[in-house]
Motif scaffolding. Sequence first.
Motif, PDB file in Angstrom:
ATOM      1  N   MET A   1      -8.482  -2.607 -10.513  1.00 33.92           N
ATOM      2  CA  MET A   1      -7.052  -2.236 -10.623  1.00 33.92           C
ATOM      3  C   MET A   1      -6.640  -0.929 -10.353  1.00 33.92           C
ATOM      4  SD  MET A   1      -5.979  -4.044 -14.392  1.00 33.92           S
ATOM      5  CE  MET A   1      -7.479  -3.268 -15.311  1.00 33.92           C
ATOM      6  N   TYR A   2      -7.584  -0.201 -10.383  1.00 34.86           N
ATOM      7  CA  TYR A   2      -7.317   1.246  -9.971  1.00 34.86           C
ATOM      8  C   TYR A   2      -7.018   1.360  -8.405  1.00 34.86           C
ATOM      9  CZ  TYR A   2      -8.382   6.314  -8.466  1.00 34.86           C
ATOM     10  OH  TYR A   2      -8.173   7.497  -7.993  1.00 34.86           O
ATOM     11  N   LYS A   3      -7.915   0.440  -7.682  1.00 35.54           N
ATOM     12  CA  LYS A   3      -7.618   0.390  -6.237  1.00 35.54           C
ATOM     13  C   LYS A   3      -6.532  -0.337  -5.727  1.00 35.54           C
ATOM     14  CE  LYS A   3      -9.675  -1.693  -2.035  1.00 35.54           C
ATOM     15  NZ  LYS A   3      -8.328  -2.203  -1.400  1.00 35.54           N
ATOM     16  N   GLN A   4      -6.143  -1.336  -6.601  1.00 37.87           N
ATOM     17  CA  GLN A   4      -4.903  -2.016  -6.233  1.00 37.87           C
ATOM     18  C   GLN A   4      -3.568  -0.973  -6.379  1.00 37.87           C
ATOM     19  OE1 GLN A   4      -4.879  -4.886  -4.786  1.00 37.87           O
ATOM     20  NE2 GLN A   4      -7.005  -4.521  -5.062  1.00 37.87           N
ATOM     21  N   LEU A   5      -3.628  -0.062  -7.596  1.00 37.31           N
ATOM     22  CA  LEU A   5      -2.517   0.702  -7.720  1.00 37.31           C
ATOM     23  C   LEU A   5      -2.471   1.826  -6.429  1.00 37.31           C
ATOM     24  CD1 LEU A   5      -2.900   1.491 -11.517  1.00 37.31           C
ATOM     25  CD2 LEU A   5      -0.975   0.488 -10.219  1.00 37.31           C
ATOM     26  N   ASN A   6      -3.599   2.392  -6.068  1.00 32.83           N
ATOM     27  CA  ASN A   6      -3.679   3.162  -4.975  1.00 32.83           C
ATOM     28  C   ASN A   6      -2.942   2.495  -3.778  1.00 32.83           C
ATOM     29  OD1 ASN A   6      -5.040   5.870  -5.297  1.00 32.83           O
ATOM     30  ND2 ASN A   6      -6.225   4.723  -6.492  1.00 32.83           N
ATOM     31  N   ASP A   7      -3.507   1.093  -3.572  1.00 31.91           N
ATOM     32  CA  ASP A   7      -3.014   0.572  -2.393  1.00 31.91           C
ATOM     33  C   ASP A   7      -1.592   0.354  -2.440  1.00 31.91           C
ATOM     34  OD1 ASP A   7      -5.432   0.334  -1.329  1.00 31.91           O
ATOM     35  OD2 ASP A   7      -5.852  -1.579  -1.892  1.00 31.91           O
ATOM     36  N   PHE A   8      -1.055   0.042  -3.423  1.00 29.87           N
ATOM     37  CA  PHE A   8       0.480  -0.024  -3.672  1.00 29.87           C
ATOM     38  C   PHE A   8       1.107   1.207  -3.453  1.00 29.87           C
ATOM     39  CE2 PHE A   8      -0.354  -3.543  -6.970  1.00 29.87           C
ATOM     40  CZ  PHE A   8       0.172  -4.490  -6.195  1.00 29.87           C
ATOM     41  N   ALA A   9       0.566   2.470  -3.830  1.00 30.59           N
ATOM     42  CA  ALA A   9       1.194   3.488  -3.848  1.00 30.59           C
ATOM     43  C   ALA A   9       1.358   3.999  -2.244  1.00 30.59           C
ATOM     44  CB  ALA A   9       0.405   4.539  -4.509  1.00 30.59           C
ATOM     45  N   SER A  10       0.197   3.859  -1.484  1.00 30.80           N
ATOM     46  CA  SER A  10       0.093   4.185  -0.216  1.00 30.80           C
ATOM     47  C   SER A  10       0.645   2.888   0.710  1.00 30.80           C
ATOM     48  CB  SER A  10      -1.503   4.203   0.134  1.00 30.80           C
ATOM     49  OG  SER A  10      -2.004   2.866   0.298  1.00 30.80           O
ATOM     50  N   GLY A  11       1.054   1.997   0.246  1.00 26.74           N
ATOM     51  CA  GLY A  11       1.893   0.847   1.162  1.00 26.74           C
ATOM     52  C   GLY A  11       0.728   0.126   1.970  1.00 26.74           C
ATOM     53  N   THR A  12      -0.697   0.110   1.489  1.00 30.59           N
ATOM     54  CA  THR A  12      -1.376  -0.595   2.027  1.00 30.59           C
ATOM     55  C   THR A  12      -1.261  -2.210   1.683  1.00 30.59           C
ATOM     56  OG1 THR A  12      -3.060   1.007   2.205  1.00 30.59           O
ATOM     57  CG2 THR A  12      -3.954  -1.138   2.444  1.00 30.59           C
ATOM     58  N   ARG A  13      -0.884  -2.219   0.453  1.00 32.10           N
ATOM     59  CA  ARG A  13      -0.521  -3.344  -0.062  1.00 32.10           C
ATOM     60  C   ARG A  13       1.057  -3.227  -0.617  1.00 32.10           C
ATOM     61  NH1 ARG A  13      -2.814  -6.713  -5.778  1.00 32.10           N
ATOM     62  NH2 ARG A  13      -1.290  -8.399  -5.417  1.00 32.10           N
ATOM     63  N   PRO A  14       2.050  -3.632   0.168  1.00 40.51           N
ATOM     64  CA  PRO A  14       3.298  -3.556  -0.235  1.00 40.51           C
ATOM     65  C   PRO A  14       3.930  -4.508  -1.159  1.00 40.51           C
ATOM     66  CG  PRO A  14       3.014  -3.928   2.225  1.00 40.51           C
ATOM     67  CD  PRO A  14       1.683  -4.376   1.885  1.00 40.51           C
ATOM     68  N   ASN A  15       4.741  -4.082  -2.175  1.00 36.83           N
ATOM     69  CA  ASN A  15       5.490  -4.699  -3.163  1.00 36.83           C
ATOM     70  C   ASN A  15       6.602  -4.123  -3.474  1.00 36.83           C
ATOM     71  OD1 ASN A  15       5.657  -5.352  -6.134  1.00 36.83           O
ATOM     72  ND2 ASN A  15       4.384  -7.084  -5.392  1.00 36.83           N
ATOM     73  N   GLU A  16       7.683  -4.823  -3.411  1.00 35.03           N
ATOM     74  CA  GLU A  16       9.000  -3.958  -3.687  1.00 35.03           C
ATOM     75  C   GLU A  16       9.099  -3.468  -5.143  1.00 35.03           C
ATOM     76  OE1 GLU A  16      12.606  -6.601  -3.798  1.00 35.03           O
ATOM     77  OE2 GLU A  16      11.016  -8.255  -3.802  1.00 35.03           O
ATOM     78  N   ILE A  17       8.290  -4.038  -6.095  1.00 40.59           N
ATOM     79  CA  ILE A  17       8.245  -3.170  -7.583  1.00 40.59           C
ATOM     80  C   ILE A  17       7.114  -2.557  -7.856  1.00 40.59           C
ATOM     81  CG2 ILE A  17       7.938  -4.074  -9.934  1.00 40.59           C
ATOM     82  CD1 ILE A  17       9.241  -6.660  -9.529  1.00 40.59           C
ATOM     83  N   MET A  18       5.836  -2.893  -7.401  1.00 40.21           N
ATOM     84  CA  MET A  18       4.671  -2.126  -7.859  1.00 40.21           C
ATOM     85  C   MET A  18       4.486  -0.864  -6.920  1.00 40.21           C
ATOM     86  SD  MET A  18       3.517  -3.133 -10.229  1.00 40.21           S
ATOM     87  CE  MET A  18       2.026  -2.070 -10.263  1.00 40.21           C
ATOM     88  N   THR A  19       4.922  -0.813  -5.725  1.00 36.49           N
ATOM     89  CA  THR A  19       4.968   0.244  -4.868  1.00 36.49           C
ATOM     90  C   THR A  19       5.685   1.643  -5.448  1.00 36.49           C
ATOM     91  OG1 THR A  19       4.600  -0.969  -2.831  1.00 36.49           O
ATOM     92  CG2 THR A  19       5.550   1.221  -2.558  1.00 36.49           C
ATOM     93  N   GLY A  20       7.012   1.365  -5.812  1.00 44.84           N
ATOM     94  CA  GLY A  20       7.577   2.479  -6.411  1.00 44.84           C
ATOM     95  C   GLY A  20       7.051   3.027  -7.690  1.00 44.84           C
ATOM     96  N   ILE A  21       6.792   2.032  -8.641  1.00 45.81           N
ATOM     97  CA  ILE A  21       5.868   2.456  -9.708  1.00 45.81           C
ATOM     98  C   ILE A  21       4.582   3.175  -9.384  1.00 45.81           C
ATOM     99  CG2 ILE A  21       4.840   1.341 -11.767  1.00 45.81           C
ATOM    100  CD1 ILE A  21       6.776  -0.929 -12.008  1.00 45.81           C
ATOM    101  N   ALA A  22       3.858   2.658  -8.668  1.00 47.40           N
ATOM    102  CA  ALA A  22       2.571   3.223  -8.335  1.00 47.40           C
ATOM    103  C   ALA A  22       2.629   4.734  -7.919  1.00 47.40           C
ATOM    104  CB  ALA A  22       1.603   2.327  -7.363  1.00 47.40           C
ATOM    105  N   GLN A  23       3.746   4.917  -7.141  1.00 44.29           N
ATOM    106  CA  GLN A  23       4.016   6.194  -6.340  1.00 44.29           C
ATOM    107  C   GLN A  23       4.625   7.237  -7.246  1.00 44.29           C
ATOM    108  OE1 GLN A  23       6.891   5.244  -3.256  1.00 44.29           O
ATOM    109  NE2 GLN A  23       5.245   4.596  -1.858  1.00 44.29           N
ATOM    110  N   ARG A  24       5.077   6.750  -8.543  1.00 39.68           N
ATOM    111  CA  ARG A  24       5.410   7.658  -9.481  1.00 39.68           C
ATOM    112  C   ARG A  24       4.387   7.923 -10.700  1.00 39.68           C
ATOM    113  NH1 ARG A  24      10.695   5.047 -11.627  1.00 39.68           N
ATOM    114  NH2 ARG A  24      10.781   6.715 -12.952  1.00 39.68           N
ATOM    115  N   LEU A  25       3.177   7.442 -10.409  1.00 34.86           N
ATOM    116  CA  LEU A  25       2.124   7.509 -11.165  1.00 34.86           C
ATOM    117  C   LEU A  25       1.081   8.702 -10.734  1.00 34.86           C
ATOM    118  CD1 LEU A  25       1.194   4.123 -12.666  1.00 34.86           C
ATOM    119  CD2 LEU A  25       2.254   5.796 -13.959  1.00 34.86           C
ATOM    120  N   SER A  26       0.582   9.715 -11.276  1.00 35.57           N
ATOM    121  CA  SER A  26      -0.352  10.450 -10.803  1.00 35.57           C
ATOM    122  C   SER A  26      -1.640   9.732 -10.871  1.00 35.57           C
ATOM    123  CB  SER A  26      -0.464  11.559 -11.981  1.00 35.57           C
ATOM    124  OG  SER A  26      -1.107  11.334 -13.120  1.00 35.57           O
ATOM    125  N   ASP A  27      -2.542  10.258 -10.081  1.00 36.27           N
ATOM    126  CA  ASP A  27      -3.858   9.603  -9.886  1.00 36.27           C
ATOM    127  C   ASP A  27      -4.717   9.497 -11.368  1.00 36.27           C
ATOM    128  OD1 ASP A  27      -6.044   8.992  -7.914  1.00 36.27           O
ATOM    129  OD2 ASP A  27      -7.054  10.154  -9.234  1.00 36.27           O
TER     130      ASP A  27
END
Length: 262
Positions: free
Chosen positions: A110-136
Amino acid sequence: MRFRLKHLIPTLAVAGSLGGSVLVATAQDYDDTPRVERLQAALNDDRVLFQATVNQQPDDDLLELGQLVAMGGGQQGGSGMACIACHGARGQGDGSGAFPRIAGQAGWYMYKQLNDFASGTRPNEIMTGIAQRLSDEEREAVSAYYAAIDAPVLPTSGQVTGETLQWGGQLGAVGSEERGIPACINCHGPQGTGMAPSVPYLAGQDAAYMAKQLTDWRDGLRDNDPMNVMSAIAAKMTDEDITAVSEYYARVGPQVTAAAPQ
């Protein structure tokens, strides 16, 4: 506790991850979130420990932070950041296929997926924005928190033939030598229970969600799996194969009966 992707050996991953590409969230009962005291027994669980090199083991403070993040209380949180609004108070998902089950999922995955959402490696219109706003630290904490939670498996829906389930079970157990499709159990373990730290469980995951992920891998819309393993496998699968294996694994494990109307 610090989890760093570079400290880990890449292994295989498949459906059963975070997020879904839809815009409508369902209402959830926020009062059902488990208390931190109930999670302490899970601190030595492989799913929580990640089986990785860490500076320290998860502790109560990390779980409390993870619970806070899940309820939208991160540094940049709010109702739009609350995991429980979409994934349910106990991470059971919403049963629609839009928001998957994440309760008890491997924490590092799950941690990897959140990092992938944040970096755009796994694009998702909902999760990308959420993950980017979370600190590591918040990504780590909420991953450990959901890894420590258990929840009943939601009931399956829809009509599926016995032949479809039989074919799905065959693909899961032995694959298809003729088509070059390996058995799911090779990586996801017996009965699709997953192999921590990096391979998610399939058993009890929503069928529509798993089918969507496999289709995305096949169509090149998702490619954040190590060494493109899932992309290569999904490319060999027909729509019927994807439906069969998704419906089969959705029905593996305990099912619960839908609550009667009040």
